[in-house]
Design a protein around this motif. Structure first.
Motif, PDB file in Angstrom:
ATOM      1  N   LEU A 117     -55.098  -8.932  32.663  1.00  0.00           N
ATOM      2  CA  LEU A 117     -55.670  -9.354  31.390  1.00  0.00           C
ATOM      3  C   LEU A 117     -56.836  -8.439  31.044  1.00  0.00           C
ATOM      4  CD1 LEU A 117     -56.122 -11.344  28.994  1.00  0.00           C
ATOM      5  CD2 LEU A 117     -57.546 -12.711  30.548  1.00  0.00           C
ATOM      6  N   ASP A 118     -56.762  -7.798  29.877  1.00  0.00           N
ATOM      7  CA  ASP A 118     -57.877  -7.019  29.332  1.00  0.00           C
ATOM      8  C   ASP A 118     -58.563  -7.918  28.318  1.00  0.00           C
ATOM      9  OD1 ASP A 118     -59.623  -5.243  28.183  1.00  0.00           O
ATOM     10  OD2 ASP A 118     -58.098  -3.873  27.410  1.00  0.00           O
ATOM     11  N   LEU A 119     -59.688  -8.505  28.722  1.00  0.00           N
ATOM     12  CA  LEU A 119     -60.364  -9.533  27.940  1.00  0.00           C
ATOM     13  C   LEU A 119     -61.461  -8.913  27.087  1.00  0.00           C
ATOM     14  CD1 LEU A 119     -60.336 -12.656  27.595  1.00  0.00           C
ATOM     15  CD2 LEU A 119     -62.101 -12.764  29.373  1.00  0.00           C
ATOM     16  N   GLY A 120     -61.374  -9.098  25.767  1.00  0.00           N
ATOM     17  CA  GLY A 120     -62.278  -8.428  24.851  1.00  0.00           C
ATOM     18  C   GLY A 120     -61.847  -6.983  24.699  1.00  0.00           C
ATOM     19  N   THR A 121     -60.596  -6.791  24.386  1.00  0.00           N
ATOM     20  CA  THR A 121     -59.951  -5.480  24.510  1.00  0.00           C
ATOM     21  C   THR A 121     -60.432  -4.427  23.536  1.00  0.00           C
ATOM     22  OG1 THR A 121     -57.776  -4.418  24.727  1.00  0.00           O
ATOM     23  CG2 THR A 121     -58.015  -6.049  22.979  1.00  0.00           C
ATOM     24  N   GLY A 122     -60.881  -4.820  22.329  1.00  0.00           N
ATOM     25  CA  GLY A 122     -61.311  -3.820  21.354  1.00  0.00           C
ATOM     26  C   GLY A 122     -60.169  -2.898  20.971  1.00  0.00           C
ATOM     27  N   SER A 123     -60.345  -1.611  21.190  1.00  0.00           N
ATOM     28  CA  SER A 123     -59.320  -0.617  20.864  1.00  0.00           C
ATOM     29  C   SER A 123     -58.112  -0.692  21.781  1.00  0.00           C
ATOM     30  CB  SER A 123     -59.911   0.790  20.937  1.00  0.00           C
ATOM     31  OG  SER A 123     -60.248   1.112  22.282  1.00  0.00           O
ATOM     32  N   GLU A 135     -47.131   1.603  37.169  1.00  0.00           N
ATOM     33  CA  GLU A 135     -45.848   0.902  37.123  1.00  0.00           C
ATOM     34  C   GLU A 135     -45.975  -0.480  37.775  1.00  0.00           C
ATOM     35  OE1 GLU A 135     -42.862   3.295  38.956  1.00  0.00           O
ATOM     36  OE2 GLU A 135     -42.920   4.860  37.414  1.00  0.00           O
ATOM     37  N   GLY A 136     -45.106  -1.389  37.358  1.00  0.00           N
ATOM     38  CA  GLY A 136     -45.024  -2.690  38.004  1.00  0.00           C
ATOM     39  C   GLY A 136     -46.089  -3.682  37.594  1.00  0.00           C
ATOM     40  N   ILE A 137     -46.682  -3.490  36.409  1.00  0.00           N
ATOM     41  CA  ILE A 137     -47.680  -4.447  35.948  1.00  0.00           C
ATOM     42  C   ILE A 137     -47.328  -4.947  34.552  1.00  0.00           C
ATOM     43  CG2 ILE A 137     -49.489  -3.324  37.308  1.00  0.00           C
ATOM     44  CD1 ILE A 137     -50.671  -2.222  34.701  1.00  0.00           C
ATOM     45  N   THR A 138     -47.711  -6.186  34.279  1.00  0.00           N
ATOM     46  CA  THR A 138     -47.648  -6.724  32.923  1.00  0.00           C
ATOM     47  C   THR A 138     -49.077  -6.819  32.409  1.00  0.00           C
ATOM     48  OG1 THR A 138     -47.768  -9.025  33.705  1.00  0.00           O
ATOM     49  CG2 THR A 138     -45.573  -8.051  33.412  1.00  0.00           C
ATOM     50  N   VAL A 139     -49.274  -6.522  31.136  1.00  0.00           N
ATOM     51  CA  VAL A 139     -50.628  -6.456  30.589  1.00  0.00           C
ATOM     52  C   VAL A 139     -50.733  -7.309  29.331  1.00  0.00           C
ATOM     53  CG1 VAL A 139     -52.392  -4.950  29.580  1.00  0.00           C
ATOM     54  CG2 VAL A 139     -51.049  -4.157  31.540  1.00  0.00           C
ATOM     55  N   THR A 140     -51.807  -8.089  29.268  1.00  0.00           N
ATOM     56  CA  THR A 140     -52.134  -8.869  28.079  1.00  0.00           C
ATOM     57  C   THR A 140     -53.477  -8.398  27.537  1.00  0.00           C
ATOM     58  OG1 THR A 140     -50.944 -10.826  28.888  1.00  0.00           O
ATOM     59  CG2 THR A 140     -52.615 -11.183  27.194  1.00  0.00           C
ATOM     60  N   LEU A 141     -53.530  -8.139  26.228  1.00  0.00           N
ATOM     61  CA  LEU A 141     -54.764  -7.736  25.571  1.00  0.00           C
ATOM     62  C   LEU A 141     -55.256  -8.894  24.714  1.00  0.00           C
ATOM     63  CD1 LEU A 141     -53.817  -4.154  24.264  1.00  0.00           C
ATOM     64  CD2 LEU A 141     -54.530  -4.830  26.548  1.00  0.00           C
ATOM     65  N   ALA A 142     -56.510  -9.291  24.909  1.00  0.00           N
ATOM     66  CA  ALA A 142     -57.066 -10.411  24.148  1.00  0.00           C
ATOM     67  C   ALA A 142     -58.381 -10.007  23.497  1.00  0.00           C
ATOM     68  CB  ALA A 142     -57.290 -11.609  25.072  1.00  0.00           C
ATOM     69  N   ASP A 143     -58.578 -10.480  22.268  1.00  0.00           N
ATOM     70  CA  ASP A 143     -59.837 -10.224  21.570  1.00  0.00           C
ATOM     71  C   ASP A 143     -60.064 -11.322  20.540  1.00  0.00           C
ATOM     72  OD1 ASP A 143     -61.615  -7.385  21.347  1.00  0.00           O
ATOM     73  OD2 ASP A 143     -61.916  -8.834  19.739  1.00  0.00           O
ATOM     74  N   ILE A 144     -61.313 -11.620  20.266  1.00  0.00           N
ATOM     75  CA  ILE A 144     -61.642 -12.631  19.262  1.00  0.00           C
ATOM     76  C   ILE A 144     -61.369 -12.111  17.849  1.00  0.00           C
ATOM     77  CG2 ILE A 144     -64.057 -11.899  19.072  1.00  0.00           C
ATOM     78  CD1 ILE A 144     -64.828 -14.835  18.693  1.00  0.00           C
ATOM     79  N   SER A 145     -61.397 -10.802  17.689  1.00  0.00           N
ATOM     80  CA  SER A 145     -61.274 -10.180  16.369  1.00  0.00           C
ATOM     81  C   SER A 145     -59.834  -9.810  16.047  1.00  0.00           C
ATOM     82  CB  SER A 145     -62.161  -8.919  16.313  1.00  0.00           C
ATOM     83  OG  SER A 145     -61.838  -8.119  15.210  1.00  0.00           O
ATOM     84  N   PHE A 146     -59.313 -10.357  14.958  1.00  0.00           N
ATOM     85  CA  PHE A 146     -57.969  -9.980  14.504  1.00  0.00           C
ATOM     86  C   PHE A 146     -57.931  -8.500  14.126  1.00  0.00           C
ATOM     87  CE2 PHE A 146     -57.691 -14.599  13.680  1.00  0.00           C
ATOM     88  CZ  PHE A 146     -56.459 -14.867  14.264  1.00  0.00           C
ATOM     89  N   GLU A 147     -59.040  -8.006  13.533  1.00  0.00           N
ATOM     90  CA  GLU A 147     -59.092  -6.606  13.127  1.00  0.00           C
ATOM     91  C   GLU A 147     -59.044  -5.683  14.337  1.00  0.00           C
ATOM     92  OE1 GLU A 147     -60.638  -9.186   9.986  1.00  0.00           O
ATOM     93  OE2 GLU A 147     -61.181  -8.967  12.101  1.00  0.00           O
ATOM     94  N   ILE A 166     -53.096 -11.283  22.221  1.00  0.00           N
ATOM     95  CA  ILE A 166     -53.504 -12.665  21.943  1.00  0.00           C
ATOM     96  C   ILE A 166     -54.881 -12.660  21.276  1.00  0.00           C
ATOM     97  CG2 ILE A 166     -54.121 -14.905  22.928  1.00  0.00           C
ATOM     98  CD1 ILE A 166     -52.240 -14.380  25.219  1.00  0.00           C
ATOM     99  N   GLN A 167     -55.000 -13.366  20.156  1.00  0.00           N
ATOM    100  CA  GLN A 167     -56.313 -13.581  19.569  1.00  0.00           C
ATOM    101  C   GLN A 167     -56.960 -14.734  20.322  1.00  0.00           C
ATOM    102  OE1 GLN A 167     -57.704 -16.328  17.710  1.00  0.00           O
ATOM    103  NE2 GLN A 167     -59.615 -15.176  17.548  1.00  0.00           N
TER     104      GLN A 167
END
Length: 286
Positions: A117-123, A135-147, A166-167
């Motif tokens: 999980l990349d929390l507060g992912t920004g760019s 290789e061999g990883i699943t990644v989720t990017l989350a940020d409060i900002s839709f933009e 995920i917002q």
């Protein structure tokens, strides 16, 4: 006018106005879209007026409006990859590459598949780089900002990686437990003065409350529900926040193994901890 005369003119102007002269050649070369070796063989070529005007406009933004170069160009290179950036996201920093690199090393010691999980992912520079390189990883990017998520999605498409977006206000919309959580939250104290180019970046991504550590308090306290007991959590932070951050971690994870590493300037900059995996900390961060 040639590349050389253009460079000489704006280097002189930057020196006069107290701006970095090293930006000039980089900016002009990037705007020319020429490969480095081609650019240097073309320094005395006569330029089209339209290109000269483009350079003048870009340099005016940099010198007098104090717009960061990466916002002017619309991208920043990070770990060898080109990331789109705009005023909705923090510009990726060189020191963050070192954080990513150390997480990669830790991932080598973890049994796949691994969820990240990349929390507060920004760019998206952290999570997308991990997905692109490991290789061999699943990644989720989350940020409060839709933009910001729109920027991250654009970068994910450019890099051709398959990740989840995920917002979420930190963990508010997260419903999964992760093996690795990486977070680069805002850590500048609210009353700290910042440079005239940094203040063009989103305040949401810069300031972390009175001490700069308010977001760390929140994230670490809430992470107990979302971090595997043998997992890894990694942070970037201010150079003078190590001891306070260690104390926050130990308040919520009393048996945690904690390692802090230095950045390229030999300053404490990134801290890693595992609730219950001393072996990973010893092997991956030695």
């Amino acid at each position: 006018m040639t590349y050389k005369t253009l460079i000489d003119h704006f280097e002189s102007l930057c020196e006069k106005e107290g701006k970095s002269i090293f930006i000039v050649k980089y900016m002009i070369m990037e705007l020319s879209r020429l490969e480095t070796h081609v650019f240097y063989t073309a320094l005395n070529d006569t330029l089209e007026e339209a290109f000269v005007e483009q350079v003048k406009h870009a340099m005016h933004q940099y010198i007098y409006e104090h717009i960061p170069v990466d916002y002017i160009l619309g991208y920043r290179y990070f770990y060898g990859h080109k990331f789109h950036v705009n005023h909705d996201v923090l510009i990726p920093r060189n020191e963050t590459e070192k954080l990513v690199e150390r997480v990669m090393i830790c991932l080598d010691y973890m049994q796949k598949p691994v969820s990240v999980l990349d929390l507060g992912t920004g760019s998206g520079c952290i999570g997308l780089t991990l997905k692109k390189e490991v290789e061999g990883i699943t990644v989720t990017l989350a940020d409060i900002s839709f933009e910001a998520l729109d920027v991250a999605k654009s970068n994910g498409e450019s890099l051709e990686v398959d990740v989840h977006y995920i917002q979420s206000d930190w963990f508010s919309n997260i419903d999964q437990v992760f093996d690795v959580i990486v977070c680069n939250p805002p850590y500048i104290p609210d009353d700290e003065l910042i440079g005239d180019t940094v203040d063009k970046e989103p305040n949401l991504a810069l300031f972390g409350g009175k001490t700069g550590l308010e977001h760390y308090e929140t994230v670490i306290a809430q992470s107990k529900t979302f971090l595997q007991s043998n997992g890894l959590m990694a942070f970037e932070h201010g150079y003078n926040q190590k001891e306070a951050l260690h104390q926050i971690i130990l308040t919520h994870y009393e048996n945690a193994s904690i390692v802090t590493l230095k950045d390229f300037e030999d300053k404490d900059r990134m801290t890693f901890f595992s609730p219950n995996n001393k072996k990973l900390m010893k092997e991956g961060l030695r």
